[in-house]
Write an enzyme that holds these catalytic residues in place. Sequence first.
Site, PDB file in Angstrom:
ATOM      1  N   ARG A  76       5.829 -58.604  34.653  1.00 52.01           N
ATOM      2  CA  ARG A  76       6.060 -59.521  33.639  1.00 52.01           C
ATOM      3  C   ARG A  76       7.668 -59.745  33.404  1.00 52.01           C
ATOM      4  O   ARG A  76       8.355 -58.843  33.770  1.00 52.01           O
ATOM      5  CB  ARG A  76       5.568 -58.707  32.317  1.00 52.01           C
ATOM      6  CG  ARG A  76       3.954 -58.873  32.244  1.00 52.01           C
ATOM      7  CD  ARG A  76       3.621 -58.115  30.627  1.00 52.01           C
ATOM      8  NE  ARG A  76       3.931 -56.789  30.833  1.00 52.01           N
ATOM      9  CZ  ARG A  76       4.849 -56.173  30.256  1.00 52.01           C
ATOM     10  NH1 ARG A  76       5.872 -57.042  29.631  1.00 52.01           N
ATOM     11  NH2 ARG A  76       5.023 -54.905  30.266  1.00 52.01           N
ATOM     12  N   TYR A 205       2.007 -64.383  38.517  1.00 50.67           N
ATOM     13  CA  TYR A 205       1.630 -62.840  38.433  1.00 50.67           C
ATOM     14  C   TYR A 205       1.019 -62.612  37.340  1.00 50.67           C
ATOM     15  O   TYR A 205       1.248 -63.285  36.117  1.00 50.67           O
ATOM     16  CB  TYR A 205       3.124 -61.890  38.496  1.00 50.67           C
ATOM     17  CG  TYR A 205       2.755 -60.573  37.736  1.00 50.67           C
ATOM     18  CD1 TYR A 205       2.218 -59.633  38.464  1.00 50.67           C
ATOM     19  CD2 TYR A 205       2.922 -60.223  36.553  1.00 50.67           C
ATOM     20  CE1 TYR A 205       1.824 -58.528  38.135  1.00 50.67           C
ATOM     21  CE2 TYR A 205       2.469 -59.106  36.030  1.00 50.67           C
ATOM     22  CZ  TYR A 205       2.004 -58.289  36.883  1.00 50.67           C
ATOM     23  OH  TYR A 205       1.894 -56.977  36.464  1.00 50.67           O
ATOM     24  N   LYS A 214      -1.940 -60.613  27.606  1.00 54.17           N
ATOM     25  CA  LYS A 214      -0.972 -60.375  26.975  1.00 54.17           C
ATOM     26  C   LYS A 214      -0.569 -61.525  25.868  1.00 54.17           C
ATOM     27  O   LYS A 214      -0.085 -61.187  24.828  1.00 54.17           O
ATOM     28  CB  LYS A 214       0.411 -59.750  27.853  1.00 54.17           C
ATOM     29  CG  LYS A 214       0.131 -58.662  28.751  1.00 54.17           C
ATOM     30  CD  LYS A 214       0.015 -57.598  28.054  1.00 54.17           C
ATOM     31  CE  LYS A 214      -0.160 -56.508  28.893  1.00 54.17           C
ATOM     32  NZ  LYS A 214      -0.641 -54.944  28.291  1.00 54.17           N
ATOM     33  N   HIS A 234      -1.852 -52.765  21.369  1.00 53.47           N
ATOM     34  CA  HIS A 234      -1.823 -52.394  22.873  1.00 53.47           C
ATOM     35  C   HIS A 234      -2.286 -51.075  22.992  1.00 53.47           C
ATOM     36  O   HIS A 234      -1.613 -50.274  23.149  1.00 53.47           O
ATOM     37  CB  HIS A 234      -0.297 -52.501  23.270  1.00 53.47           C
ATOM     38  CG  HIS A 234       0.009 -52.497  24.691  1.00 53.47           C
ATOM     39  ND1 HIS A 234       1.048 -52.106  25.272  1.00 53.47           N
ATOM     40  CD2 HIS A 234      -0.826 -52.694  25.792  1.00 53.47           C
ATOM     41  CE1 HIS A 234       1.061 -52.174  26.540  1.00 53.47           C
ATOM     42  NE2 HIS A 234      -0.017 -52.542  26.994  1.00 53.47           N
ATOM     43  N   SER A 256       3.511 -49.645  28.642  1.00 50.83           N
ATOM     44  CA  SER A 256       3.127 -50.398  30.126  1.00 50.83           C
ATOM     45  C   SER A 256       3.050 -49.163  31.031  1.00 50.83           C
ATOM     46  O   SER A 256       4.165 -48.276  31.178  1.00 50.83           O
ATOM     47  CB  SER A 256       3.703 -51.378  30.390  1.00 50.83           C
ATOM     48  OG  SER A 256       3.556 -52.516  29.428  1.00 50.83           O
ATOM     49  N   CYS A 258       2.024 -46.049  31.296  1.00 55.84           N
ATOM     50  CA  CYS A 258       2.155 -44.640  30.730  1.00 55.84           C
ATOM     51  C   CYS A 258       0.918 -43.837  30.826  1.00 55.84           C
ATOM     52  O   CYS A 258       0.715 -42.748  30.182  1.00 55.84           O
ATOM     53  CB  CYS A 258       2.701 -44.607  29.445  1.00 55.84           C
ATOM     54  SG  CYS A 258       4.609 -44.920  29.634  1.00 55.84           S
ATOM     55  N   ASP A 285      -6.593 -51.235  27.532  1.00 49.66           N
ATOM     56  CA  ASP A 285      -5.087 -51.840  27.404  1.00 49.66           C
ATOM     57  C   ASP A 285      -4.979 -52.406  25.962  1.00 49.66           C
ATOM     58  O   ASP A 285      -4.160 -52.322  25.503  1.00 49.66           O
ATOM     59  CB  ASP A 285      -4.992 -52.607  28.584  1.00 49.66           C
ATOM     60  CG  ASP A 285      -3.403 -53.526  28.706  1.00 49.66           C
ATOM     61  OD1 ASP A 285      -2.697 -52.362  28.425  1.00 49.66           O
ATOM     62  OD2 ASP A 285      -3.451 -54.559  28.781  1.00 49.66           O
ATOM     63  N   ARG A 388      -1.537 -54.216  41.810  1.00 48.48           N
ATOM     64  CA  ARG A 388      -2.661 -54.122  40.733  1.00 48.48           C
ATOM     65  C   ARG A 388      -4.017 -54.279  41.245  1.00 48.48           C
ATOM     66  O   ARG A 388      -4.069 -54.657  42.236  1.00 48.48           O
ATOM     67  CB  ARG A 388      -2.550 -55.169  39.618  1.00 48.48           C
ATOM     68  CG  ARG A 388      -1.088 -55.232  38.819  1.00 48.48           C
ATOM     69  CD  ARG A 388      -1.187 -54.082  37.556  1.00 48.48           C
ATOM     70  NE  ARG A 388       0.042 -54.038  37.103  1.00 48.48           N
ATOM     71  CZ  ARG A 388       0.179 -54.023  35.713  1.00 48.48           C
ATOM     72  NH1 ARG A 388      -1.127 -53.468  34.871  1.00 48.48           N
ATOM     73  NH2 ARG A 388       1.283 -53.798  35.104  1.00 48.48           N
TER      74      ARG A 388
HETATM   75  C1  OXD Z   1       1.387 -54.064  30.823  1.00 53.31           C
HETATM   76  C2  OXD Z   1      -0.161 -54.268  31.572  1.00 53.31           C
HETATM   77  O1  OXD Z   1       2.199 -54.474  31.456  1.00 53.31           O
HETATM   78  O2  OXD Z   1      -1.100 -53.818  30.814  1.00 53.31           O
HETATM   79  O3  OXD Z   1       1.394 -53.267  29.780  1.00 53.31           O
HETATM   80  O4  OXD Z   1      -0.337 -54.958  32.530  1.00 53.31           O
HETATM   81 MN    MN Z   2      -0.662 -53.092  28.976  1.00 53.07          MN
END
Ligand code: OXD
Ligand code: MN
Length: 606
Positions: A76, A205, A214, A234, A256, A258, A285, A388
């Site tokens: 991102r 991406y 998002k 989130h 993100s 974590c 998420d 991913r």
């Molecule tokens: C993020 C994702 O970047 O979930 O938070 O991809």
């Molecule tokens: Mn995320």
Amino acid sequence: MSLTKNPNVNKWVDEMIALTKPEKVVWIDGSKEQLDALTEEVCSLPDDSHDKMYKLNPDLLPGCLYHRTQPNDVARVEDRTFICCRNKEDAGPTNNWCDPQEMYAKLTPLYDGVMKGRTMYVIPYSMGPIGSPLAKVGVELTDSIYVVLNMNIMTRMGKAAFENLGDTSNDFVRGLHSKADVDPNNRYIVHFPEDNTIWSINSAYGGNVLLGKKCFALRIASYQGKMEGWMAEHMLILGVKKPNGEVTYITAAFPSACGKTNLAMLIPPEGYRSKGYEIFTVGDDIAWMKQGADGRLYAINPENGFFGVAPGTNEKSNYNALASTKKNTIFTNVALNNADNTVWWEGLDKNPPVDATEWKGAKVNGVEFTAQVGPDGKKQKLAHPNSRFTAPAENCPCISPEFNNPNGVPISAIIFGGRRAKTTPLVYQSFDWAHGTFIGSAVSSETTAAATGAVGVLRHDPMAMKPFCGYHMADYWAHWLEMGQKLGDKAPKIFNVNWFKQDAEGNFIWPGFGDNMRVLDWIISRCEGTVDAVETPIGYLPKKEDLNLEGIEDEVTPAILDELLTVDTDLWKEEVADLRTFYKDFGDRLPAELTAQLDALEKRLG
Ligand code: OXD
Ligand code: MN
């Protein structure tokens, strides 16, 4: 041919066709025939095409595809992400802002004729189960088959979404995406919350182009939630089933990369499993939450799949996530094992494939390659750190039976957390909702590879929403406080966790992963009112004897447990000072309640 009679959709699609001038327009009905044909088309592109996808081993990874994005387009781009509302002040200090008319004027020339010679795909999709009162409809226009195939996994895509919208409603999110030339200097991820519109250009991406995720389900939806009285967060959503069959639902907001996916799919340690404890995943998420008729807060996962970080995912760290990727999954920027046409990434196992293709496309000896040091002074990686998998939720062995429940699941606890080497104890509970909102506003975490920029830098990431809140963060906090008022004594209890505490040598001192179940257990007992706690200046901490450490006593010794549960007053005073500076950014929009919470914390610290 259009798949809907809705004039609002048709008029907008016609306008966007006139702007982007595609050679052909294909409406995505979601049928298997159509998706199979698109898969064939994208896999038969020449090897040097940036759009190319590859079929993986049909026996070992049936229905799975592989793709590499361009090396400048792997995460991102927060610095190129904009919230364009009429008043600059409404975007707040955590967002990039531009006047909407100015931004439309700037981007229109970039979109003008951008799809010449290309096909525009019109993707209707629902965020949330079709027919759910919490679900919302979006339409994404894109010139990328990769986007179509990913949206098919991540959302409920196809004709049925239009049935949900009906023939007259104007309540749908208009997403326009073109990969254009994937030019990083003209890359824009732009949100017009007041127009229900998202424009994304020059990226291919995931987080920048799967506009349901998002862009819609967090940035636009957080604004909609504020206007309509609900919350877009989130957060993962999980259910813990106890031996008596009762299921307690919990959401958790971590920044993100974590460990939301890992916590959402956790397998309890043997001592819990043998007694009959189970974890069910509702989402990994994003949570959309609304007060139900009984006054409690209910959550749905608006997504239909997992867009998970591959590196580090293995049988042990997340068995269920790995199992979810075994069929009908799209892998992006991982490495290929050419010997059997499967995939590999760092942390999958300790055996990089000898005959490998690394994420940028070079054929290498994977063993030699990963033993070498790259220009950054670190061991070279076969897979990109933000590579991913896009996996269907239905593949997940522990997917919740309530996953498609249109009414969602009732939430008993909300957890905040981040990566903190020091300061933050393993777990603590807020005194009440307002204090919990304060704790959420104070989340900071070390940055990860999910976004471009430096990794490992401590930054404030309130409620893990810094990159995702579609309006002024202080107004968002005010909305949290209002929701608490509305929910009253039915409000979920709020907690904070830190799985990432380190000793002086930089080793993690809590085992994490499945053992996080022990912390969930304490949290549930607190929700049920069956365990006491220690009142400290920062909140309620577990009494040492109330954390079940059976089976990990050798690892988590009494000294380590002390360390995990310490509240270091000096460090917390530094935290207060830092928060005071951070809060200054929010000016007079900062809710007085949060300043009062900060003052009260300072006073309690003495
Ligand atoms: C993020 C994702 O970047 O979930 O938070 O991809
Ligand atoms: Mn995320």
